[in-house]
Design a protein around this motif. Structure first.
Motif, PDB file in Angstrom:
ATOM      1  N   GLU A 163       0.595  -1.168   0.095  1.00 15.59           N
ATOM      2  CA  GLU A 163      -0.069  -0.012   0.052  1.00 15.59           C
ATOM      3  C   GLU A 163       1.022   1.549   0.082  1.00 15.59           C
ATOM      4  N   ASN A 166       2.686   1.724  -3.370  1.00 12.47           N
ATOM      5  CA  ASN A 166       2.001   2.084  -4.172  1.00 12.47           C
ATOM      6  C   ASN A 166       2.175   3.798  -4.508  1.00 12.47           C
ATOM      7  N   ASP A 170       2.704   6.758  -7.148  1.00 11.14           N
ATOM      8  CA  ASP A 170       1.961   7.207  -7.281  1.00 11.14           C
ATOM      9  C   ASP A 170       2.624   8.783  -7.944  1.00 11.14           C
ATOM     10  N   LEU A 203       1.007  -5.598  -7.430  1.00 12.65           N
ATOM     11  CA  LEU A 203       2.540  -4.711  -7.286  1.00 12.65           C
ATOM     12  C   LEU A 203       3.802  -5.170  -8.349  1.00 12.65           C
ATOM     13  N   ARG A 206       2.643  -3.609 -11.441  1.00 14.55           N
ATOM     14  CA  ARG A 206       3.337  -1.804 -12.017  1.00 14.55           C
ATOM     15  C   ARG A 206       4.229  -1.387 -12.090  1.00 14.55           C
TER      16      ARG A 206
END
Length: 371
Positions: A163, A166, A170, A203, A206
């Motif tokens: 979490e 990420n 961002d 993740l 990503r």
């Protein structure tokens, strides 16, 4: 002997095995120096400097001087803004205090005899409060300013928390993420097994999609995976199985296990001489907890494919290609039967112990490679 992968943002060729810093600083100085020297001579060029013990820095500095003045140019240092060393003999400490951070980094650079940082890391952000403190203290702005000045070549992040990873992704500022990857954590077990298996896999994907490399910490789960009495699988894996597992994870550029001395280093380097059988971790298909569902681990329990597709290899070469392994695409191209030969019979789906939708994967892979 050494293998290298390319950093997506920057193009640096990084050894797939680097050296972590948790233990070597506690070793006698001459042995630590000799270990670094042999590591460099073997082709290792990636050094993590979240050191467990401050004497590591003087050993590394001496090893570079022993080999020659051009050594620094051939190495990549992963230095952590938040790993705090208050004296040359200090143990590791953690801080978000900007002044403490500056003092520690300045001392590290002085001891190493360098004036730049290859990878400047936002260090150990595992809780929302950690990130908030890092921002409030001005530490994040400081790291970014050093990057703007060219002192830091790439900004990185170390975390165990998908979490928080990420949230930092961002921001769009990092080129490398240090993350704990091993079968225990990826299956939601262990102290640092944060996030669900699906969240962790998302993740990694990503990172691939955004060109962020991954350097792997805790590949052996602190030794837990190597000991049958401590492993949640109740069976020991080998170092080579764990290294292969990490290197097969999408996005991974290198693994940075810690060593205590040259003996440990030699054992790690044995990975490059190990057979495919010695590296094979398909035993996980029989050991993995139920929440491992959805991820192909190349175990080949889906075989035989009626069309003759080697589904495990197809998946592996695809994941490695996404991770930046330039040879994997060529290996895929040489396969006699490719993902495009899939006729969607569903035989593989019915046999996969992880519940992977291999039919959908074959269509995805065929679309990616064009065959």
């Amino acid at each position: 002997m050494m293998e290298y992968r390319e950093l997506p943002h920057g193009g640096e060729r990084i050894s797939v095995i680097g050296l972590g810093g948790a233990q070597l600083g506690a070793t006698e100085h001459h042995e630590a120096v000799a270990t670094y020297v042999e590591a460099f001579q073997s082709g290792i060029n990636f050094i993590d400097l979240a050191a467990g013990h401050a004497p590591l820095f003087s050993a590394l500095g001496e090893a570079m001087r022993e080999i020659g003045p051009t050594t620094r140019e051939q190495l990549y240092f992963q230095m952590h803004f938040g790993a705090n060393y208050v004296s040359p003999q200090a143990e590791y400490g953690w801080t978000t205090n900007l002044d403490a951070m500056k003092r520690s980094i300045d001392w590290e650079l002085s001891v190493l005899g360098t004036d730049y940082i290859d990878f400047g890391f936002i260090h150990c952000i595992d809780e929302a409060s950690d990130l908030n403190q890092y921002v409030a203290s001005g530490a994040l702005d400081y790291v970014r300013s050093l990057h703007d000045q060219g002192i830091i070549h790439h900004i990185g992040l170390s975390t165990h928390n998908p979490e928080l990873a990420n949230r930092v992704l961002d921001l769009g500022i990092i080129d490398l993420m240090m993350f704990s990857i091993n079968p225990v954590y990826d299956y939601g077990k262990g102290t640092y097994g944060l996030g669900t298996s699906a969240e962790r896999q998302a993740l990694y994907q990503r990172c691939v999609d955004e060109g962020v490399g991954i350097s792997v910490m805790k590949a052996f789960a602190g030794g837990q995976l190597l000991d049958a009495t401590r492993s949640p699988f109740h069976q020991a894996l080998t170092r080579y199985q764990c290294l292969q597992y990490a290197l097969d994870t999408p996005g991974v550029v290198c693994v940075v296990p810690g060593v205590r001395d040259r003996k440990d280093l030699h054992e790690l380097l044995g990975y490059f001489e190990a057979s495919d059988k010695e590296r094979d971790y398909s035993v996980l298909s029989d050991l993995a907890p139920e929440n491992a569902a959805g991820r192909c681990v190349y175990c080949n329990h889906c075989a035989p494919c009626p069309q003759g597709i080697h589904i495990g290899l197809v998946n592996k070469y695809y994941d490695l290609t996404l991770a930046g392994d330039v040879l994997a695409r060529d290996h895929y191209a040489k396969l006699e039967r490719k993902a495009g030969d899939c006729v969607s019979c569903g035989h593989c789906n019915s046999r996969c112990p992880f519940g992977v939708d291999q039919v959908a994967r074959m269509h995805e892979i065929a679309s990616y490679f064009g065959a």
